[in-house]
Design an enzyme around this catalytic site. Structure first.
Site, short mmCIF file in Angstrom:
data_model
loop_
_atom_site.label_atom_id
_atom_site.label_comp_id
_atom_site.label_asym_id
_atom_site.label_seq_id
_atom_site.Cartn_x
_atom_site.Cartn_y
_atom_site.Cartn_z
N ILE A 91 48.15 33.57 38.36
CA ILE A 91 47.70 34.48 37.31
C ILE A 91 46.25 34.54 37.44
O ILE A 91 45.62 33.99 36.43
CB ILE A 91 48.15 34.08 35.87
CG1 ILE A 91 49.60 33.98 35.74
CG2 ILE A 91 47.98 35.44 34.98
CD1 ILE A 91 50.47 33.78 34.41
N PRO A 92 45.60 35.04 38.41
CA PRO A 92 44.07 35.50 38.43
C PRO A 92 43.56 36.40 37.35
O PRO A 92 44.35 37.30 36.98
CB PRO A 92 43.89 36.09 40.09
CG PRO A 92 45.37 36.59 40.09
CD PRO A 92 46.39 35.78 39.52
N HIS A 93 42.63 35.99 36.65
CA HIS A 93 42.13 36.52 35.49
C HIS A 93 40.70 36.24 35.22
O HIS A 93 40.13 35.49 35.56
CB HIS A 93 43.11 35.98 34.23
CG HIS A 93 42.92 34.54 34.03
ND1 HIS A 93 43.70 33.76 34.85
CD2 HIS A 93 42.32 33.80 33.35
CE1 HIS A 93 43.64 32.48 34.66
NE2 HIS A 93 42.73 32.44 33.50
N VAL A 94 40.09 37.48 34.71
CA VAL A 94 38.82 37.30 34.47
C VAL A 94 38.58 38.25 33.07
O VAL A 94 39.26 39.32 32.85
CB VAL A 94 37.74 38.03 35.44
CG1 VAL A 94 37.75 37.09 36.50
CG2 VAL A 94 38.37 39.42 35.83
N ARG B 271 36.22 32.91 40.74
CA ARG B 271 36.99 32.17 39.92
C ARG B 271 38.10 31.18 40.33
O ARG B 271 38.22 29.93 40.30
CB ARG B 271 37.84 32.84 38.65
CG ARG B 271 38.44 32.14 37.78
CD ARG B 271 39.20 32.87 36.51
NE ARG B 271 39.35 32.06 35.45
CZ ARG B 271 38.82 32.32 34.32
NH1 ARG B 271 37.94 32.99 34.06
NH2 ARG B 271 39.45 31.39 33.39
#
Length: 216
Positions: free
Chosen positions: A131-134, A117
């Site tokens: 804010i890395p998010h999955v 991502r």
């Protein structure tokens, strides 16, 4: 550069929505886009800004910040101090921390998808924050980890060019779309506070940082 142009499929994958949704947004002019012949294309930089603007402004009266209970998704053992100068090293270290949470059933998939991502589009939202998010099928409930970097991470390509020092990594289940967006909005809003950011950066222990995030 061709690398800066995204397809509908790539935008859908990044936003975790269907390709049809992206197509409808493009048709209605709700997302920055353009046509090359009959094919929709999207500039990476414009989509990144569109996402960051939505995160920064999506705190609505109908979903007050208090609805996100930090203690339910974060614990002191998932707050770590980092000392990496590159985003890949920092993301892997934080993903390894988050991967130890009981809600994460496949820690390797988490790390892999976080990096994928980030490669597609930066999760830095400015002010030294990323804010890395999955959302993943192997995640049973929304959970997060926090990284406080002792050094500047300079290759996040933040929209304001500020090096990243605070990372908030969020993983959620596929069926938690609303809660997922709510959590992103909550932290984006709270971290607008310069005082909170400064206090987090000078926190001496994970518990100190945790208490700062619990406080209203």
């Amino acid at each position: 550069m061709i690398d800066d142009i995204l397809t509908i499929e790539e935008v859908a994958k990044y936003l975790r929505v269907s390709e049809r949704t992206v197509y409808d947004w493009a048709q209605k002019g709700e997302i920055p886009s353009g046509k090359i012949g009959t094919v929709w294309r999207f500039k990476k930089s414009e989509i990144e800004k569109w996402v960051n603007d939505r995160l920064s402004s999506s705190s609505k009266p109908s979903t007050p910040p208090s609805i996100v209970q930090v203690r339910n998704i974060l614990s002191p053992d998932r707050i770590v101090f980092l000392n990496h100068s590159t985003k890949q090293d920092a993301l892997v270290a934080l993903a390894n921390t988050l991967g130890g949470a009981p809600q994460i059933k496949n820690s390797q998939e988490l790390a892999t998808e976080i990096l994928k991502r980030e490669e597609l589009m930066s999760t830095a939202i400015g002010r030294g924050i990323a804010i890395p998010h999955v959302r993943l099928a192997s995640v049973t409930d929304l959970v997060m980890a926090v990284g406080i970097s002792r050094t500047d991470i300079i290759d996040f390509q933040a929209i304001d060019d500020t090096p990243v020092r605070l990372l908030f990594m969020i993983a959620a289940a596929y069926n938690q779309h609303s809660y997922y967006l709510q959590t992103l909005s909550f932290f984006s809003s709270r971290l607008k506070s310069q005082e909170l950011r400064d206090n987090l950066l000078t926190a001496e222990t994970p518990l100190d940082a945790y208490n700062l995030l619990l406080s209203e």
